[in-house]
Design a protein around this motif. Structure first.
Motif, PDB file in Angstrom:
ATOM      1  N   ASP A 261      35.467  -0.638 -17.372  1.00 45.68           N
ATOM      2  CA  ASP A 261      34.354  -0.045 -18.119  1.00 45.68           C
ATOM      3  C   ASP A 261      34.543   1.466 -18.128  1.00 45.68           C
ATOM      4  O   ASP A 261      34.875   2.070 -17.109  1.00 45.68           O
ATOM      5  CB  ASP A 261      32.986  -0.402 -17.530  1.00 45.68           C
ATOM      6  N   GLN A 268      24.268  -1.395 -21.919  1.00 51.24           N
ATOM      7  CA  GLN A 268      22.940  -1.011 -22.428  1.00 51.24           C
ATOM      8  C   GLN A 268      21.824  -1.598 -21.577  1.00 51.24           C
ATOM      9  O   GLN A 268      20.784  -0.972 -21.377  1.00 51.24           O
ATOM     10  CB  GLN A 268      22.755  -1.528 -23.843  1.00 51.24           C
ATOM     11  N   GLN A 392      10.109   0.051 -24.925  1.00 49.16           N
ATOM     12  CA  GLN A 392      10.185  -0.031 -23.456  1.00 49.16           C
ATOM     13  C   GLN A 392      10.212   1.358 -22.838  1.00 49.16           C
ATOM     14  O   GLN A 392       9.569   1.629 -21.831  1.00 49.16           O
ATOM     15  CB  GLN A 392      11.466  -0.744 -23.036  1.00 49.16           C
TER      16      GLN A 392
END
Ligand SMILES: Cc1cc2nc3c(=O)[nH]c(=O)nc-3n(C[C@H](O)[C@H](O)[C@H](O)COP(=O)(O)OP(=O)(O)OC[C@H]3O[C@@H](n4cnc5c(N)ncnc54)[C@H](O)[C@@H]3O)c2cc1C
Length: 562
Positions: A261, A268, A392
């Motif tokens: 990564d 996300q 959110q």
């Protein structure tokens, strides 16, 4: 008077430091070898790698943390206790020192045997794994054993390094040289000009001047060189929910897997402060907590992690197409694998404003985590977006900031946001939804925002507010630039084609046999954590099918490389 916050050592001491009984110690003897130490002898020092788990058979071992002020004892282990924390699943550098207080006899269990123990001994393994995780949480809580960042809190580069370490679950300390005597002493000792800040002092004593994330990761032992001759069964690109699910299922089914990564595990999903629609979590869970569990689980099953490591291209297979796949990484390393899983997801979209970049380190944010909440506490902020991620973030930030201007391009939130979030936002008195709004300019100096202007409503009236923090949640684009010239076909919006649309006969396979795509990066995917996890599990069956039909791949290369 406010009660002092209790540390995890106070609240969960028994689970953090369990004591194994004599029968349990006997049962795990087969995983290790016995060593003896004289009183005062050191078993491990901060920065030493490769230790694994050390079970104390007799005597006492003191564990201490190291910070700029010196050594502080954390715990003393006696017979039946064990030394080690989460990083020892892969033999990462130790975050603590360990000294024998008396003559001590110990059982040393190296990292690969530790992983075998956790799998072979289910109940005992669970207790040990829980202790390793809680110890890491305890070290993060006090910032022990990790690097010390010297710089002003809120400075763009301090924030960048802090975000990187937090997102990778690594302990660290931030010291401000303007207010902290030890930090000032460090700056003077290393003759650092204020313009060169932040500096980072790694546990091995190395000093870095405003390092990049990869340089810092190397210094603290998060990443090391990868073996260019090793051929993995699968390389997984992207450690979001899709990639992590593949890692867990591939590892538990015995495939050799390497996970890459470019930033941090979690993708996300790691940026979500509360995921409420993931099966099995009725009260919701933070994305980081969910993803950290998956990351630890994948490591338990032996998956090798290289984070941060960015894949920059997928090259043509060696041996006229009969050899393994070769991935080139940003630091020029190469890794080889019999199959590849593309789980590189999507990346936040940036606003089309000419000076946006100037403010991106310190004042423009694409996540809403406790770190950003602290930066904006008690202030007025602007948040752009109308999807669930924006909703959110607004709900989370509303309890920390004075006021949120929620800027929405359309006529309402309802068209793009889930009902439960729209309802919650309408009940928040400090969130003002502004429709038909578009940011027109950003003002500020030295990388810090001072004011934002936007046009709003049918009349497109221009509003200017003294706002220092801007949050952007305006959708995402697929991370597929690294697939240019790879032979993997993309759709018109650059998402990866799979299955029939790619002319493939295996599920989730791309136009290149042996290369699979899952999660948000896949054309037509449902952009949800559960969908990404489901595809991550499903692709492992397809991998087995491909690998069993193409056994020659790794073998052909093994012969030529060794
Ligand atoms: C703030 C926010 C809140 C959300 N809330 C919810 C929710 O409540 N419920 C829900 O179901 N969904 C939610 N989502 C959507 C959900 O998070 C995504 O659908 C999911 O994370 C997709 O997973 P993925 O593994 O496919 O990709 P991602 O999560 O995008 O992960 C991809 C990973 O690949 C890495 N990567 C990219 N390119 C490379 C490269 N070249 N080399 C190496 N690594 C690379 C990235 O760094 C990243 O870590 C939310 C999204 C956001 C942004």
């Amino acid at each position: 008077m406010t009660k002092p916050k209790q540390s995890i050592i106070d609240t969960r001491r028994d689970q953090m430091f369990p004591v194994l009984d004599a029968t349990e110690v006997e049962r795990i003897r087969r995983f290790g070898t016995v060593h003896t130490y004289a009183a005062g002898e050191r078993l491990v020092k901060v920065g030493d790698a490769g230790h694994g788990l050390t079970v104390i058979l007799s005597g006492r071992v003191e564990i201490s943390q190291h910070d700029v002020a010196g050594r502080k004892p954390i715990v003393t282990h006696g017979a039946g206790s064990f030394m080690g924390e989460l990083g020892q699943l892969r033999g990462r550098p130790s975050l603590v020192d360990g000294y024998a207080l008396d003559p001590a006899e110990v059982l040393a269990i190296p990292p690969d045997s530790l992983r075998a123990l956790l799998i072979a001994e289910a109940e005992l393994g669970e207790r040990i794994m829980r202790a390793l995780i809680l110890r890491r949480v305890g070290l993060i809580e006090v910032g022990a054993g990790g690097p010390v960042i010297v710089g002003r809190e809120g400075h763009g580069d301090v924030l960048r390094l802090q975000t990187f370490l937090s997102r990778n679950g690594h302990p660290h300390l931030i010291l401000n040289p303007e207010t902290d005597a030890e930090a000032k002493a460090l700056v003077e000792r290393f003759h650092v000009d204020p313009g060169q800040l932040p500096i980072v002092l790694c546990p091995n004593g190395q000093l870095l001047r405003n390092p990049g994330e990869e340089e810092l990761a190397r210094c603290i032992g998060l990443i090391g060189p990868l073996d260019p001759n090793r051929v993995y069964d699968v390389v997984i690109v992207g450690a979001g929910p899709a990639g992590l699910a593949t890692a867990v299922y591939a590892g538990s089914e015995g495939l050799s897997a390497l996970m890459l990564d470019g930033r941090a595990f979690g993708g996300q999903a790691g940026a979500s402060m509360r995921i409420e629609n993931y099966l099995g979590f009725p009260t919701g869970i933070t994305g980081m907590a969910l993803m950290a569990r998956a990351y630890n689980q994948a490591q338990k099953f032996g998956v090798e992690m290289s984070i941060p490591s960015e894949a920059v291209s997928l090259l043509a297979p060696e041996k006229n197409g009969r050899g393994p796949f070769v991935l080139k990484l940003a630091d020029d390393q190469r890794v080889r694998a019999r199959s590849v899983v593309i789980a590189s997801g999507a990346r936040y979209r940036r606003l089309d404003i000419k000076n946006l970049e100037v403010f991106e380190n310190a004042s423009v944010h694409y996540w809403a985590s406790p770190l950003e909440a602290k930066l904006c506490a008690g202030q007025e902020i602007a948040l752009v977006g109308a999807g669930n991620s924006a909703g959110q973030a607004a709900v989370y930030l509303a309890s920390h900031v004075a006021k949120i201007w929620l800027l929405v391009r359309g006529k309402s939130l309802k068209a793009s946001m889930s009902n439960y979030l729209v309802d919650r936002i309408s009940n928040l008195s400090n969130v003002e939804v502004v429709t038909k709004a578009e940011i027109s300019s950003l003002e500020g100096k030295d990388g810090s925002l001072e004011a934002i202007s936007w046009r709003q409503g049918p009349s497109q009236e221009e509003i200017r507010r003294p706002i220092r923090h801007l949050f952007l949640f305006i959708g995402a684009e697929p991370n597929t630039k690294w697939l240019a010239r790879s032979g993997v076909n993309l759709d018109s919006k650059a998402f990866v084609l799979t299955d029939g649309a790619a002319g493939s006969r295996r599920p989730l396979e791309t136009s290149r046999p042996g290369v699979f795509a899952i999660g948000d990066v896949r054309s037509g995917s449902v952009k949800r954590v559960a969908a990404a996890v489901g595809e991550g599990a499903q692709v492992v069956t397809a991998l087995f099918q491909f690998l069993s039909e193409n056994e020659h791949i790794g073998n052909a290369v093994k012969r030529t490389v060794t």
